[in-house]
Design a protein around this motif. Structure first.
Motif, mmCIF file in Angstrom:
data_model
loop_
_atom_site.group_PDB
_atom_site.id
_atom_site.type_symbol
_atom_site.label_atom_id
_atom_site.label_comp_id
_atom_site.label_asym_id
_atom_site.label_seq_id
_atom_site.Cartn_x
_atom_site.Cartn_y
_atom_site.Cartn_z
ATOM 1 N N TRP A 121 0.931 -1.319 -0.019
ATOM 2 C CA TRP A 121 0.138 -0.036 0.184
ATOM 3 C C TRP A 121 0.804 1.094 -0.129
ATOM 4 C CZ3 TRP A 121 -0.246 4.140 3.600
ATOM 5 C CH2 TRP A 121 -1.124 4.872 3.371
ATOM 6 N N SER A 122 1.926 1.309 0.842
ATOM 7 C CA SER A 122 2.798 2.532 0.963
ATOM 8 C C SER A 122 3.353 2.830 -0.273
ATOM 9 C CB SER A 122 3.625 2.382 1.982
ATOM 10 O OG SER A 122 3.307 2.118 3.248
ATOM 11 N N PHE A 123 3.487 1.703 -1.255
ATOM 12 C CA PHE A 123 4.527 1.874 -2.394
ATOM 13 C C PHE A 123 3.462 2.362 -3.601
ATOM 14 C CE2 PHE A 123 6.891 -0.145 -6.042
ATOM 15 C CZ PHE A 123 8.047 0.791 -6.046
ATOM 16 N N ARG A 124 2.316 1.921 -3.460
ATOM 17 C CA ARG A 124 1.316 1.920 -4.759
ATOM 18 C C ARG A 124 0.377 3.124 -4.417
ATOM 19 N NH1 ARG A 124 4.633 -0.371 -8.444
ATOM 20 N NH2 ARG A 124 5.070 -2.236 -8.147
ATOM 21 N N SER A 146 0.476 6.701 -6.151
ATOM 22 C CA SER A 146 1.217 6.611 -7.373
ATOM 23 C C SER A 146 0.518 5.814 -8.464
ATOM 24 C CB SER A 146 2.738 6.509 -7.382
ATOM 25 O OG SER A 146 2.881 5.201 -6.931
ATOM 26 N N THR A 147 0.354 4.530 -8.165
ATOM 27 C CA THR A 147 -0.134 3.534 -9.072
ATOM 28 C C THR A 147 -1.288 2.658 -8.504
ATOM 29 O OG1 THR A 147 1.635 2.174 -8.754
ATOM 30 C CG2 THR A 147 1.928 3.564 -10.656
ATOM 31 N N PRO A 148 -2.421 3.353 -8.238
ATOM 32 C CA PRO A 148 -3.383 2.525 -7.308
ATOM 33 C C PRO A 148 -3.832 1.294 -8.245
ATOM 34 C CG PRO A 148 -4.294 4.598 -8.025
ATOM 35 C CD PRO A 148 -2.613 4.684 -8.438
ATOM 36 N N SER A 149 -3.676 1.432 -9.620
ATOM 37 C CA SER A 149 -4.242 0.115 -10.297
ATOM 38 C C SER A 149 -3.309 -1.089 -10.035
ATOM 39 C CB SER A 149 -4.200 0.458 -11.852
ATOM 40 O OG SER A 149 -3.045 0.549 -12.371
ATOM 41 N N GLU A 150 -2.028 -0.981 -9.772
ATOM 42 C CA GLU A 150 -1.068 -1.993 -9.233
ATOM 43 C C GLU A 150 -1.523 -2.330 -7.826
ATOM 44 O OE1 GLU A 150 2.830 -1.023 -10.097
ATOM 45 O OE2 GLU A 150 2.639 -0.157 -12.123
ATOM 46 N N LEU A 151 -1.962 -1.461 -7.047
ATOM 47 C CA LEU A 151 -2.433 -1.959 -5.793
ATOM 48 C C LEU A 151 -3.503 -2.787 -5.899
ATOM 49 C CD1 LEU A 151 -2.078 -2.074 -2.759
ATOM 50 C CD2 LEU A 151 -3.513 0.309 -2.732
ATOM 51 N N LEU A 152 -4.430 -2.342 -6.788
ATOM 52 C CA LEU A 152 -5.608 -3.472 -7.013
ATOM 53 C C LEU A 152 -5.406 -4.908 -7.650
ATOM 54 C CD1 LEU A 152 -8.256 -0.590 -8.585
ATOM 55 C CD2 LEU A 152 -8.083 -1.387 -6.357
ATOM 56 N N ILE A 153 -4.283 -4.669 -8.502
ATOM 57 C CA ILE A 153 -3.888 -6.098 -9.037
ATOM 58 C C ILE A 153 -3.507 -6.857 -8.080
ATOM 59 C CG2 ILE A 153 -2.319 -7.010 -10.675
ATOM 60 C CD1 ILE A 153 -2.586 -4.670 -12.456
#
Length: 293
Positions: free
Chosen positions: A177-180, A183-190
């Protein structure tokens, strides 16, 4: 709440609801987490709101039974985001100024705040992020006449609550979560779907339904990471999503993570939906960078 129960509550926005398998996958995760029950006072308020002739005196009395909740609600009502003409000293006065629907939304948001508050550990950072975004979304509500501050605040408190649930069921979630997230919430969802079989937006929608939040707020939670214009009969849904995405972009701007493709798309989509002029954009960006929320 079962998938069948959700289907029974679908209205003209039926096409925006998750499929039964998607909903059930989220339900399986929530069953593993220590999810608290919404306080009785909130459910009683929502029942009063649904009456043919809601009674403000009865509603005020319900809230006054919980002095801590009363204090929290008055603190929020008297904050700069609500910009009321005078200081509000009592719940009854707040009810008279705001109306029962708006007051109920505020009580619900503060009750959820108290239920989910985290005082220590890595999850505290996530919770403070949720509260910070909620404050920004509330302040931005002035950009559209369709959304009240109470609705924006309730959405802000709830829209990433699924992430808080995930932090309690998997060990490495906070790091991802901290990393994504900024900046890139779609990658967090993936990542969420790969590890948990669902994502935080669907879990947030599930909890919004279970806690009897207004339908348009639940659907805005479900679609708040969408990067395409959402067709909805209730225009409050895309407008609330736009406020949320603008808040996320302004947080990214303050953190120096605003140049990713997703954050720029959030910026452009929100600016178009909310019809923000150049001067307004400049003022919002200055406020974000200077931490003026």
């Amino acid at each position: 709440m079962t998938a069948q129960a959700v289907a029974q509550h679908q209205t003209s926005n039926r096409s925006l609801y998750p499929s039964k398998p998607v909903f059930e996958a989220a339900l399986n995760v929530v069953r593993r987490a220590p999810v608290p029950q919404i306080p009785d006072v909130v459910m009683a308020l929502r029942r009063e709101l649904m009456r043919a002739e809601p009674d403000l005196k009865v509603a005020s009395g319900l809230i006054a039974q919980d002095p801590v909740l009363t204090g929290q609600v008055l603190r929020v009502v008297n904050s700069p985001a609500f910009n009321l003409p005078a200081q509000v000293a009592s719940v009854h006065q707040a009810a008279g100024l705001l109306g029962l629907a708006r007051l109920t939304n505020l009580v619900t948001a503060e009750a959820i705040n108290r239920l989910l508050e985290v005082n220590q550990g890595p999850v505290r950072v996530l919770w403070e992020s949720i509260l910070g975004t909620a404050r920004i979304v509330t302040a931005l509500a002035r950009l559209t006449p369709d959304i009240g501050e109470d609705e924006a605040y309730l959405f802000g408190i709830m829209h990433d609550v699924g992430s808080l649930i995930f932090a309690n069921v998997t060990d490495n979630y906070i790091a991802e979560w901290s990393f994504r997230a900024d900046s890139t919430p779609s990658e967090l969802l993936i990542h969420e779907r790969a590890t948990l079989g669902t994502d935080h937006a669907v879990v947030g929608f599930l909890l919004a339904n279970n806690w009897k939040l207004p339908e348009f707020i639940g659907l805005a939670i479900l679609h708040h990471h969408g990067t395409r214009h959402l067709e909805a009969e209730d225009r409050r849904i895309p407008h609330l999503i736009a406020l949320g995405q603008l808040a996320h972009y302004l947080v990214a701007l303050a953190n120096g993570t605003d140049e990713t493709a997703e954050m720029l798309e959030y910026r452009d989509q929100a600016g178009h939906m909310l019809d923000i002029g150049e001067r307004e954009w400049e003022a919002l960006c200055r406020q974000a960078v200077n931490g003026g929320w």
